[in-house]
Design a protein around this motif. Structure first.
Motif, PDB file in Angstrom:
ATOM      1  N   ILE A   5      43.753  34.742  37.396  1.00 59.14           N
ATOM      2  CA  ILE A   5      43.270  33.462  36.878  1.00 59.14           C
ATOM      3  C   ILE A   5      43.704  33.257  35.429  1.00 59.14           C
ATOM      4  O   ILE A   5      44.164  32.174  35.042  1.00 59.14           O
ATOM      5  N   ASP A   6      43.552  34.290  34.617  1.00 61.28           N
ATOM      6  CA  ASP A   6      43.846  34.153  33.188  1.00 61.28           C
ATOM      7  C   ASP A   6      45.312  33.823  32.949  1.00 61.28           C
ATOM      8  O   ASP A   6      45.632  32.942  32.138  1.00 61.28           O
ATOM      9  N   GLY A   7      46.207  34.510  33.642  1.00 61.45           N
ATOM     10  CA  GLY A   7      47.628  34.218  33.469  1.00 61.45           C
ATOM     11  C   GLY A   7      47.964  32.790  33.851  1.00 61.45           C
ATOM     12  O   GLY A   7      48.726  32.103  33.164  1.00 61.45           O
ATOM     13  N   LEU A   8      47.377  32.324  34.968  1.00 61.23           N
ATOM     14  CA  LEU A   8      47.627  30.956  35.427  1.00 61.23           C
ATOM     15  C   LEU A   8      47.126  29.932  34.424  1.00 61.23           C
ATOM     16  O   LEU A   8      47.852  28.997  34.044  1.00 61.23           O
ATOM     17  N   LEU A   9      45.873  30.082  33.970  1.00 64.79           N
ATOM     18  CA  LEU A   9      45.291  29.085  33.075  1.00 64.79           C
ATOM     19  C   LEU A   9      45.900  29.156  31.677  1.00 64.79           C
ATOM     20  O   LEU A   9      45.948  28.143  30.969  1.00 64.79           O
ATOM     21  N   THR A  10      46.397  30.325  31.277  1.00 60.33           N
ATOM     22  CA  THR A  10      47.109  30.409  30.001  1.00 60.33           C
ATOM     23  C   THR A  10      48.423  29.649  30.074  1.00 60.33           C
ATOM     24  O   THR A  10      48.778  28.897  29.156  1.00 60.33           O
ATOM     25  N   ILE A  52      53.663  36.743  29.500  1.00 56.80           N
ATOM     26  CA  ILE A  52      52.231  36.487  29.685  1.00 56.80           C
ATOM     27  C   ILE A  52      51.714  37.323  30.847  1.00 56.80           C
ATOM     28  O   ILE A  52      52.259  37.281  31.954  1.00 56.80           O
ATOM     29  N   HIS A  53      50.675  38.088  30.588  1.00 50.11           N
ATOM     30  CA  HIS A  53      50.068  38.922  31.623  1.00 50.11           C
ATOM     31  C   HIS A  53      48.583  38.596  31.692  1.00 50.11           C
ATOM     32  O   HIS A  53      47.910  38.432  30.675  1.00 50.11           O
ATOM     33  N   SER A  54      48.078  38.504  32.904  1.00 48.38           N
ATOM     34  CA  SER A  54      46.677  38.158  33.096  1.00 48.38           C
ATOM     35  C   SER A  54      45.766  39.278  32.609  1.00 48.38           C
ATOM     36  O   SER A  54      46.014  40.459  32.876  1.00 48.38           O
ATOM     37  N   ASP A  55      44.736  38.914  31.866  1.00 45.99           N
ATOM     38  CA  ASP A  55      43.734  39.870  31.405  1.00 45.99           C
ATOM     39  C   ASP A  55      42.743  40.089  32.551  1.00 45.99           C
ATOM     40  O   ASP A  55      41.949  39.207  32.880  1.00 45.99           O
ATOM     41  N   GLY A 164      42.516  18.731  29.994  1.00 47.47           N
ATOM     42  CA  GLY A 164      42.545  19.307  28.655  1.00 47.47           C
ATOM     43  C   GLY A 164      41.210  19.893  28.249  1.00 47.47           C
ATOM     44  O   GLY A 164      41.144  20.986  27.660  1.00 47.47           O
ATOM     45  N   THR A 165      40.129  19.195  28.572  1.00 47.91           N
ATOM     46  CA  THR A 165      38.791  19.674  28.223  1.00 47.91           C
ATOM     47  C   THR A 165      38.450  20.941  29.002  1.00 47.91           C
ATOM     48  O   THR A 165      37.846  21.875  28.463  1.00 47.91           O
ATOM     49  N   VAL A 166      38.833  20.982  30.273  1.00 44.64           N
ATOM     50  CA  VAL A 166      38.615  22.187  31.085  1.00 44.64           C
ATOM     51  C   VAL A 166      39.364  23.374  30.491  1.00 44.64           C
ATOM     52  O   VAL A 166      38.829  24.484  30.386  1.00 44.64           O
ATOM     53  N   LEU A 167      40.609  23.147  30.079  1.00 42.75           N
ATOM     54  CA  LEU A 167      41.400  24.236  29.496  1.00 42.75           C
ATOM     55  C   LEU A 167      40.811  24.717  28.181  1.00 42.75           C
ATOM     56  O   LEU A 167      40.806  25.921  27.889  1.00 42.75           O
ATOM     57  N   VAL A 168      40.295  23.788  27.375  1.00 38.58           N
ATOM     58  CA  VAL A 168      39.652  24.179  26.119  1.00 38.58           C
ATOM     59  C   VAL A 168      38.431  25.043  26.392  1.00 38.58           C
ATOM     60  O   VAL A 168      38.248  26.109  25.776  1.00 38.58           O
ATOM     61  N   THR A 169      37.574  24.594  27.313  1.00 39.59           N
ATOM     62  CA  THR A 169      36.359  25.359  27.589  1.00 39.59           C
ATOM     63  C   THR A 169      36.692  26.716  28.208  1.00 39.59           C
ATOM     64  O   THR A 169      36.010  27.713  27.943  1.00 39.59           O
ATOM     65  N   TYR A 170      37.750  26.768  29.019  1.00 44.37           N
ATOM     66  CA  TYR A 170      38.164  28.070  29.565  1.00 44.37           C
ATOM     67  C   TYR A 170      38.581  29.010  28.435  1.00 44.37           C
ATOM     68  O   TYR A 170      38.173  30.178  28.394  1.00 44.37           O
ATOM     69  N   GLN A 171      39.399  28.498  27.521  1.00 45.39           N
ATOM     70  CA  GLN A 171      39.888  29.349  26.432  1.00 45.39           C
ATOM     71  C   GLN A 171      38.756  29.769  25.493  1.00 45.39           C
ATOM     72  O   GLN A 171      38.771  30.878  24.945  1.00 45.39           O
ATOM     73  N   ILE A 172      37.747  28.922  25.318  1.00 47.86           N
ATOM     74  CA  ILE A 172      36.564  29.317  24.535  1.00 47.86           C
ATOM     75  C   ILE A 172      35.838  30.455  25.251  1.00 47.86           C
ATOM     76  O   ILE A 172      35.430  31.447  24.626  1.00 47.86           O
ATOM     77  N   GLY A 173      35.681  30.310  26.577  1.00 50.41           N
ATOM     78  CA  GLY A 173      35.036  31.364  27.348  1.00 50.41           C
ATOM     79  C   GLY A 173      35.790  32.676  27.256  1.00 50.41           C
ATOM     80  O   GLY A 173      35.188  33.757  27.142  1.00 50.41           O
ATOM     81  N   LYS A 174      37.105  32.594  27.286  1.00 46.75           N
ATOM     82  CA  LYS A 174      37.922  33.800  27.139  1.00 46.75           C
ATOM     83  C   LYS A 174      37.712  34.429  25.769  1.00 46.75           C
ATOM     84  O   LYS A 174      37.593  35.653  25.647  1.00 46.75           O
TER      85      LYS A 174
END
Length: 519
Positions: A5-10, A52-55, A164-174
């Motif tokens: 998931i992380d690699g994809l969303l990054t 880029i590698h998924s965490d 864009g908002t979803v991606l921001v909140t995902y990156q905050i969660g990360k």
């Protein structure tokens, strides 16, 4: 096997800020320039994606919160729906200009060329001009609108903002290592107590109706995350994603390349980001600062195709594109005449929350850099409005929010923790009432007045107050009180047309790189 998931969303986060530039280069430039500039960025993206590698720890955290994430997505859609983006609900006055820009992008061949007429005495009157603005955010949706129509373009802009908002909140969660509802409460609740000054000085009615909100003057202004999305989504969302990509253990070999997209999409935020890019460059400095050899060794860490060639090409093209816009060239340093107002502004905007978390971060250089950036901003003015202090502060205020998020995760007890939570609660309530609450109310009023006979019911009441409400509903029955739209940037009522265009006569961008209109 755990999904990556992380690699994809990054990768999606990077594409979110890169696609607008690629639309610009392929559709606004002549063929040789389009091939050259687009090719450089595509090669850079390939090199970035390759490393880029998924965490896996982030993947596991994300998957453990799947049910919460579905609910969070629904809440995000509701919040963005009432922003006015897409013209589905009430719009604030900034949409007068944003809708005009967007419609011109959809309806007019690219690059957008104007023949300015009807602005007697204006510096651009009689000139042939080109739309010259940080317009990248609108381009993907506008391109789809050229194919499927303006209605689809508006939906695409709404959807692009949700993504864009979803991606921001995902990156905050990360960043904070959690994907619970607390992320949404932090992100949509984060902001300033700036509105308290407005409510102290003016009535609630005046504040809620966008009157006299700037109680401290044009330069003393700071906004919440919600306010930035509702007013300047085109500048804030891309900047936040880029900040998070860099601070989420992003490779220094990609840092300047990603930042160049911030220059393209949100130039003011890019200016505010520069001190933090320099901070990242030196915080892990290996060796002695007095050694030339150590400086050379550390600088080599930045050397990559994407940082040198990729970022260089993006920056040079954008600099040439924006350089002929005259509105952006007015810049001045202004002393603040009222020290009392300045101090109150600082306290309400970020000073109080900074004091609350000071004991934890007093030895943290990033904290002091944030403070050092925010203090002098009100003394500068770019153009004739609030753009410089209000937009250059975006990175510093957002990074302060991330520190507050870390504080709440790591400090579980104490009076200061309660103070931080109280601050966030007041901020969340205030900004959600002023922004989302106002939009809900105005959207509801318009739908009631247009689609029901409730005005007749109220007018038939024996209560004078209800009769007045009925009269008010009847008065707006044939008016559109929600959607703000000049129709085109060239609307004679648009007194600031120079903000969005430049004379092509002295434009090296137009001369060398732009696609020319067919005769």
């Amino acid at each position: 096997m755990t999904p990556k998931i992380d690699g994809l969303l990054t990768r999606l986060s990077i594409l979110f800020v890169a696609i607008p530039y690629l639309v610009f280069t392929t559709c606004w430039l002549n063929i040789p320039s389009a091939i050259g500039f687009s090719g450089v960025v595509l090669v850079s993206l390939f090199l970035v994606f390759k490393n880029i590698h998924s965490d896996t720890s982030v993947d596991a955290l994300f998957l453990n919160q799947k049910k919460s994430i579905y609910w969070m997505l629904g809440i995000i859609i509701i919040w963005i729906f009432f922003s006015g983006i897409g013209s589905y609900t009430f719009q604030n006055t900034d949409h007068l200009y944003r809708n005009a820009i967007f419609r011109d992008l959809v309806k007019t061949p690219w690059p957008v060329i104007y023949k300015v007429e009807g602005f007697e005495g204006h510096i651009l009157d009689g000139k042939t001009t080109m739309m010259t603005y940080y317009l990248g955010y609108y381009l993907p949706a506008a391109a789809l609108g050229k194919i499927f129509g303006f209605g689809f373009a508006k939906f695409s802009l709404f959807l692009w903002t949700v993504i864009g908002t979803v991606l921001v909140t995902y990156q905050i969660g990360k960043f904070l290592k959690t994907f619970s509802f607390k992320i949404l409460l932090l992100f949509f609740g984060w902001g300033t107590l700036f509105f308290i000054g407005a409510l102290y000085k003016y009535s609630f009615y005046e504040v809620i109706n966008e009157q006299n909100y700037l109680w401290a003057g044009m330069r003393l202004y700071a906004d919440s995350n919600l306010g930035l999305i509702y007013w300047t989504f085109n500048q804030s969302l891309p900047a936040w994603i880029i900040i998070l990509l860099i601070f989420n253990q992003g490779s220094i070999k990609n840092m300047w390349f990603l930042s160049s997209f911030c220059f393209f999409l949100s130039p003011f935020a890019f200016v505010g980001l520069i001190p933090f890019l320099l901070y990242i460059s030196v915080k892990d400095f290996e060796g002695s600062l007095a050694s030339a050899a150590d400086w050379q060794k550390n600088l080599k860490l930045h050397f990559s195709f994407q940082n040198l060639i990729g970022a260089g090409s993006v920056s040079i093209l954008n600099l040439l594109y924006l350089s002929t816009n005259q509105a952006g060239k007015f810049f001045q340093l202004l002393p603040n005449a009222n020290l009392k107002i300045w101090i109150v502004f600082i306290l309400l905007s970020w000073g109080l929350i900074a004091v609350f978390i000071l004991p934890k971060y007093k030895k943290e250089p990033l904290f002091w850099l944030i403070v050092g950036v925010l203090i002098p901003l009100p003394f500068f003015q770019q153009g004739y409005g609030i753009d410089f202090p209000g937009r250059v502060s975006i990175p510093a205020l957002f990074l302060l929010m991330l520190l507050v998020g870390k504080y709440l995760r790591e400090v579980k007890t104490g009076v200061l923790r309660i103070a931080v939570l109280a601050y966030l609660a007041v901020s969340a309530i205030g900004h959600n009432v002023i922004e989302t609450g106002r939009s809900m109310a105005m959207t509801g009023i318009e739908n009631i007045s247009h689609n029901t006979n409730f005005d007749d019911v109220l007018q038939a009441s024996s209560t004078p107050t209800l009769q007045k409400m009925g009269d008010a509903l009847e008065d707006i029955k044939d008016e559109n009180i929600c959607i703000k739209d000049f129709g085109t940037v060239l609307n004679p009522k648009n007194e600031v047309i120079w903000n969005y265009m430049a004379d092509i006569e002295h434009s090296y961008f137009y001369k060398w790189f732009a696609k020319k209109p067919t005769q």
